[in-house]
Design a protein around this motif. Structure first.
Motif, PDB file in Angstrom:
ATOM      1  N   ALA A  66     -14.314  -3.190   1.034  1.00  0.00           N
ATOM      2  CA  ALA A  66     -13.615  -4.367   1.566  1.00  0.00           C
ATOM      3  C   ALA A  66     -13.065  -4.080   2.962  1.00  0.00           C
ATOM      4  O   ALA A  66     -13.099  -4.942   3.851  1.00  0.00           O
ATOM      5  N   GLU A  67     -12.575  -2.848   3.178  1.00  0.00           N
ATOM      6  CA  GLU A  67     -12.016  -2.494   4.491  1.00  0.00           C
ATOM      7  C   GLU A  67     -13.107  -2.450   5.553  1.00  0.00           C
ATOM      8  O   GLU A  67     -12.913  -2.899   6.687  1.00  0.00           O
ATOM      9  N   VAL A  68     -14.313  -1.963   5.159  1.00  0.00           N
ATOM     10  CA  VAL A  68     -15.427  -1.919   6.115  1.00  0.00           C
ATOM     11  C   VAL A  68     -15.839  -3.330   6.504  1.00  0.00           C
ATOM     12  O   VAL A  68     -16.044  -3.636   7.692  1.00  0.00           O
ATOM     13  N   GLN A  69     -15.972  -4.229   5.516  1.00  0.00           N
ATOM     14  CA  GLN A  69     -16.369  -5.595   5.823  1.00  0.00           C
ATOM     15  C   GLN A  69     -15.330  -6.285   6.708  1.00  0.00           C
ATOM     16  O   GLN A  69     -15.680  -7.036   7.618  1.00  0.00           O
ATOM     17  N   ARG A  70     -14.046  -6.016   6.444  1.00  0.00           N
ATOM     18  CA  ARG A  70     -12.993  -6.634   7.255  1.00  0.00           C
ATOM     19  C   ARG A  70     -13.084  -6.174   8.707  1.00  0.00           C
ATOM     20  O   ARG A  70     -13.006  -6.991   9.643  1.00  0.00           O
ATOM     21  N   GLN A  71     -13.272  -4.881   8.927  1.00  0.00           N
ATOM     22  CA  GLN A  71     -13.329  -4.371  10.298  1.00  0.00           C
ATOM     23  C   GLN A  71     -14.600  -4.830  11.019  1.00  0.00           C
ATOM     24  O   GLN A  71     -14.570  -5.101  12.224  1.00  0.00           O
ATOM     25  N   VAL A  72     -15.733  -4.946  10.274  1.00  0.00           N
ATOM     26  CA  VAL A  72     -16.970  -5.438  10.896  1.00  0.00           C
ATOM     27  C   VAL A  72     -16.795  -6.881  11.327  1.00  0.00           C
ATOM     28  O   VAL A  72     -17.189  -7.294  12.428  1.00  0.00           O
ATOM     29  N   ALA A  95     -22.357   1.321   9.898  1.00  0.00           N
ATOM     30  CA  ALA A  95     -22.371   2.711   9.414  1.00  0.00           C
ATOM     31  C   ALA A  95     -21.273   3.539  10.086  1.00  0.00           C
ATOM     32  O   ALA A  95     -20.602   4.352   9.434  1.00  0.00           O
ATOM     33  N   ASP A  96     -21.096   3.326  11.393  1.00  0.00           N
ATOM     34  CA  ASP A  96     -20.032   4.061  12.095  1.00  0.00           C
ATOM     35  C   ASP A  96     -18.659   3.650  11.587  1.00  0.00           C
ATOM     36  O   ASP A  96     -17.769   4.492  11.416  1.00  0.00           O
ATOM     37  N   ILE A  97     -18.490   2.342  11.349  1.00  0.00           N
ATOM     38  CA  ILE A  97     -17.194   1.866  10.849  1.00  0.00           C
ATOM     39  C   ILE A  97     -16.925   2.434   9.459  1.00  0.00           C
ATOM     40  O   ILE A  97     -15.799   2.840   9.140  1.00  0.00           O
ATOM     41  N   ARG A  98     -17.985   2.488   8.599  1.00  0.00           N
ATOM     42  CA  ARG A  98     -17.811   3.039   7.247  1.00  0.00           C
ATOM     43  C   ARG A  98     -17.393   4.510   7.315  1.00  0.00           C
ATOM     44  O   ARG A  98     -16.496   4.950   6.579  1.00  0.00           O
ATOM     45  N   ALA A  99     -18.028   5.244   8.213  1.00  0.00           N
ATOM     46  CA  ALA A  99     -17.684   6.670   8.328  1.00  0.00           C
ATOM     47  C   ALA A  99     -16.235   6.847   8.773  1.00  0.00           C
ATOM     48  O   ALA A  99     -15.513   7.719   8.265  1.00  0.00           O
ATOM     49  N   GLU A 102     -13.929   5.974   5.814  1.00  0.00           N
ATOM     50  CA  GLU A 102     -13.940   7.034   4.799  1.00  0.00           C
ATOM     51  C   GLU A 102     -13.141   8.252   5.270  1.00  0.00           C
ATOM     52  O   GLU A 102     -12.412   8.866   4.485  1.00  0.00           O
ATOM     53  N   ASN A 103     -13.279   8.620   6.548  1.00  0.00           N
ATOM     54  CA  ASN A 103     -12.502   9.754   7.080  1.00  0.00           C
ATOM     55  C   ASN A 103     -11.002   9.461   7.044  1.00  0.00           C
ATOM     56  O   ASN A 103     -10.197  10.324   6.698  1.00  0.00           O
ATOM     57  N   ALA A 104     -10.638   8.222   7.417  1.00  0.00           N
ATOM     58  CA  ALA A 104      -9.224   7.843   7.388  1.00  0.00           C
ATOM     59  C   ALA A 104      -8.681   7.867   5.964  1.00  0.00           C
ATOM     60  O   ALA A 104      -7.542   8.303   5.715  1.00  0.00           O
ATOM     61  N   ALA A 105      -9.483   7.418   5.001  1.00  0.00           N
ATOM     62  CA  ALA A 105      -9.045   7.423   3.599  1.00  0.00           C
ATOM     63  C   ALA A 105      -8.868   8.851   3.092  1.00  0.00           C
ATOM     64  O   ALA A 105      -7.908   9.159   2.374  1.00  0.00           O
ATOM     65  N   ALA A 106      -9.817   9.737   3.472  1.00  0.00           N
ATOM     66  CA  ALA A 106      -9.709  11.138   3.046  1.00  0.00           C
ATOM     67  C   ALA A 106      -8.463  11.794   3.647  1.00  0.00           C
ATOM     68  O   ALA A 106      -7.741  12.540   2.966  1.00  0.00           O
ATOM     69  N   LEU A 107      -8.220  11.526   4.931  1.00  0.00           N
ATOM     70  CA  LEU A 107      -7.026  12.078   5.582  1.00  0.00           C
ATOM     71  C   LEU A 107      -5.754  11.543   4.935  1.00  0.00           C
ATOM     72  O   LEU A 107      -4.774  12.280   4.759  1.00  0.00           O
ATOM     73  N   CYS A 108      -5.766  10.263   4.553  1.00  0.00           N
ATOM     74  CA  CYS A 108      -4.601   9.667   3.899  1.00  0.00           C
ATOM     75  C   CYS A 108      -4.337  10.342   2.560  1.00  0.00           C
ATOM     76  O   CYS A 108      -3.185  10.621   2.205  1.00  0.00           O
ATOM     77  N   ARG A 109      -5.420  10.606   1.784  1.00  0.00           N
ATOM     78  CA  ARG A 109      -5.234  11.281   0.496  1.00  0.00           C
ATOM     79  C   ARG A 109      -4.678  12.692   0.688  1.00  0.00           C
ATOM     80  O   ARG A 109      -3.848  13.159  -0.102  1.00  0.00           O
ATOM     81  N   GLU A 110      -5.144  13.369   1.751  1.00  0.00           N
ATOM     82  CA  GLU A 110      -4.619  14.713   2.042  1.00  0.00           C
ATOM     83  C   GLU A 110      -3.130  14.668   2.370  1.00  0.00           C
ATOM     84  O   GLU A 110      -2.355  15.530   1.929  1.00  0.00           O
TER      85      GLU A 110
END
Length: 687
Positions: A66-72, A95-99, A102-110
């Motif tokens: 949902a976040e990828v579709q919103r940003q696109v 694809a770039d937006i998805r990456a 995903e990186n932002a989500a991983a950093l947030c979980r960390e």
């Protein structure tokens, strides 16, 4: 606890508190460093735990699709950027937006995981530890902020005390009513000049349109209030002459009773006023603040010396040499050579003379040395150690001059020290030796020396405990940077030891009347601080005005009158020696080094003189300047600490011309010959 006088309440007691604060503030930095290391060892990631934890605001489990579709969608609807259009056609790549998402989500979980982990480590023990560590950090911040304020208050309190007690450094003591009137009248004029310059400097700073911080504003006000108080004190003394003064007097001699700081102030103030820059003295005094830690260290060294005078330590050290039955001349050499080590820590010979001169003089006199010899040795007591590790003056030279390093300077300094020590030994034992050279047999003296060393062992143990405590507990070694804060702790520990040991002995009534009479720790610290206040006021005010004289020399461009290079290094060295000796007469060591680095050193290098050779010559020339009339600062400091009565008694003694002036001539011979050898012999090998 004996009743304190008004001077002790309003001068000595505040000065003692200020000096203790300086030690506490400087030591708290070492404590804080160790607390940070200890915290990291006890709790992994303590550098994050030491501050309040803030929970991350991002959502760790958000819907990535949902976040990828919103940003696109937002990227496609956004208006095109004309500047980005210059780089080519703008396209949206899902694809770039998805990456990125995903990186932002991983950093947030960390971040959330780290927050949960750190929050799990928060224990009551950690809360207490970081509260204490935070308090120490606040103390350090307070110390750094208040360091300059402490210096100004310290200078003004002690200068006022020196004015009230007639303790400023002058070429001659006040004896007659005319001496008194001339001295205090010119002091009042000089203090008014200092007050006016400070007011003008404050006004100039405001008129310049620059933003004046509250800290700078407070400093301006402290200088103004301090000099106003000093003016009132000198005016009060002028209007209230003591009753014990002699009538009459000579105007020329009265001029010699004017404090050196007064003369420096009148000269520099008049010069700057004629240039239309009447705030000049205030500007250069303000430069003291840039070196506030150095001037506070000077005050601590003086305090240490005065506490040393309250202990039995110096007497016990001299007792260890007495079994050898050395002639007074040889004992004077031993005293000067031994004094080189503490001089290396104080950083300047004049500071050491003020700090320990009285102890050296009294012990030499007690050992049978004649007055002139004891005065000469006291004046020279700090002259040999300025070239030894870890002298701060040498560190300053290396810092200002990339052509030399501390290792090279200290390496050659050992040879210069040995040269001057041998010269002092030769002159002492050959010129005017009045005692037979008959040392006690080693079989007799050595066992007695070992027995005399036994009472020193507790002192060695106390010193070792403090030094090793700093090393092991705070990871701080004894060097030129840590000595100012460690030495006061050592002396206080020695006073505590003597208080406990001698009080125990006195209860048993086993001590002889002739032995050392310890007054107790409170009286000892009080007596040391009483002596310290006047000495600090006289010395720091003189050093501050010496900076102003350096400004006169710099602005007058006197050095530009000389060629910027000489064809012959011999001619250049001859000129350098004369200039350096004169600078040693009129400036403090640190100010002179700064001036020489900016002016004379360049001429020397351009004339073919090796940098290391030039600076070794400079250090010896400065010491000769401090011992040379007409100023002879180290002799004035010697008179300051041993008392006018002793110097007057020496001057009244009969004998040959040399014997009547031995206290002046002997140091000149020693340092003069040493300077000639240091300055010109190396030229034979490379010039």
């Amino acid at each position: 606890m004996a009743r304190r006088t008004g001077r002790e309440w309003f001068s000595s007691f505040p000065v003692c508190i200020l000096l203790l604060l300086v030690v506490i503030f400087s030591t708290s930095s070492d404590i804080h460093n160790q607390m940070l290391r200890g915290g990291e060892q006890l709790w992994s990631g303590y550098y994050k735990l030491r501050v309040d934890l803030v929970e991350p605001t991002c959502h760790p489990n958000r819907n990535i699709e949902a976040e990828v579709q919103r940003q696109v969608r937002e990227a496609r609807q956004a208006p095109s950027d004309p500047l980005m259009g210059l780089l080519g056609e703008q396209t949206v790549n899902p694809a770039d937006i998805r990456a990125a998402v995903e990186n932002a989500a991983a950093l947030c979980r960390e971040r959330h995981a780290e927050f949960a982990s750190l929050q799990g480590q928060m224990t009551p023990a950690l809360e207490v530890y970081r509260a204490v560590e935070g308090f120490v950090a606040d103390v350090i911040a307070l110390g750094l902020t208040s360091q300059r304020y402490i210096l100004v208050v310290l200078v003004m309190l002690c200068a006022a005390t020196a004015t009230l007690t007639r303790h400023h450094i002058a070429m001659r003591a006040i004896e007659t009513r005319l001496d008194y009137t001339v001295s205090y009248f010119l002091q009042t004029v000089a203090n008014v000049m200092l007050l006016g310059s400070s007011v003008l400097f404050r006004q100039t700073s405001h008129d310049a349109g620059a933003d004046i911080t509250i800290e700078r504003e407070i400093l301006h006000d402290l200088w103004i209030v301090g000099f106003a108080a000093l003016t009132l004190v000198s005016l009060y003394r002028l209007m209230r002459p003591p009753a014990d003064l002699q009538e009459g007097g000579d105007l020329m001699k009265a001029g010699l009773a004017v404090p050196l700081y007064t003369g420096m102030c009148l000269i520099s103030g008049t010069y700057f006023a004629l240039l239309g820059h009447a705030s000049g003295i205030g500007v250069y005094l303000d430069k003291m603040m840039e070196l506030s830690d150095m001037f506070l260290n000077v005050a601590l060294y003086v305090w240490v010396g005065m506490m040393l005078k309250q202990t039995q330590l110096a007497t016990l050290v001299f007792n260890a040499f007495r079994p050898w039955r050395m002639p007074p001349e040889m004992l004077a050499v031993v005293a000067v050579v031994v004094a080189a080590v503490p001089t290396a820590y104080t950083g300047a010979s004049g500071i050491f003379v003020i700090a320990a001169g009285a102890v050296i003089y009294s012990e030499l006199r007690a050992a049978g040395a004649r007055r002139h010899l004891a005065l000469a040795a006291t004046a020279m007591s700090g002259s040999l150690g300025v070239v030894l590790r870890p002298c701060l003056l040498v560190v300053v030279i290396a810092y200002l001059n990339r052509e030399v390093t501390t290792d090279v300077l200290f390496g050659w300094g050992i040879w210069v020290f040995l040269l001057t020590a041998v010269m002092f030994l030769v002159v002492s034992l050959t010129v005017n030796r009045q005692s037979r050279f008959e040392l006690a047999p080693a079989t007799e003296a050595f066992p007695a020396m070992l027995r005399a060393l036994a009472p020193l062992m507790p002192y060695v143990l106390v010193i070792a405990v403090v030094v090793l405590g700093y090393r092991w507990a705070l990871d701080v070694g004894m060097d030129e940077f840590s000595a100012p804060r460690i030495l006061p702790v050592i002396m206080l520990a020695i006073l505590v030891y003597e208080h406990l040991a001698f009080r125990k002995d006195s209860r048993k009534s086993t001590r002889k009347e002739s032995e050392f009479n310890h007054q107790g720790i409170e009286r000892s610290v009080r007596g040391a601080t009483n002596d310290t206040t006047s000495e600090i006021g006289a010395l720091l005010l003189l050093l501050g005005l010496s900076v102003s004289i350096g400004g006169v020399i710099e602005r007058a461009e006197i050095m530009l009158m000389f060629p910027q290079a000489f064809d012959s290094p011999w001619t250049a060295m001859l000129l350098m020696v004369m200039v350096l000796v004169v600078l040693g007469m009129i400036m403090d060591a640190f100010g002179a080094v700064i001036l020489v680095s900016a002016t004379v050193a360049t001429i020397a290098y351009s004339s073919g003189i090796e940098p290391i050779h030039f600076w070794m010559t400079t250090l010896v020339a400065f010491e000769l300047g401090y011992l040379s009339p007409p100023v002879a600062l180290n002799h004035l400091l010697t008179r300051q600490v041993v008392g006018e009565a002793e110097v007057s008694a020496a001057l009244s003694e009969d004998g040959t011309f040399y014997q009547r002036h031995e206290r002046i001539i002997m140091p000149l011979i020693v340092m003069g010959i040493s300077l000639v050898l240091v300055a010109f012999v190396p030229l034979m090998f490379y010039a």
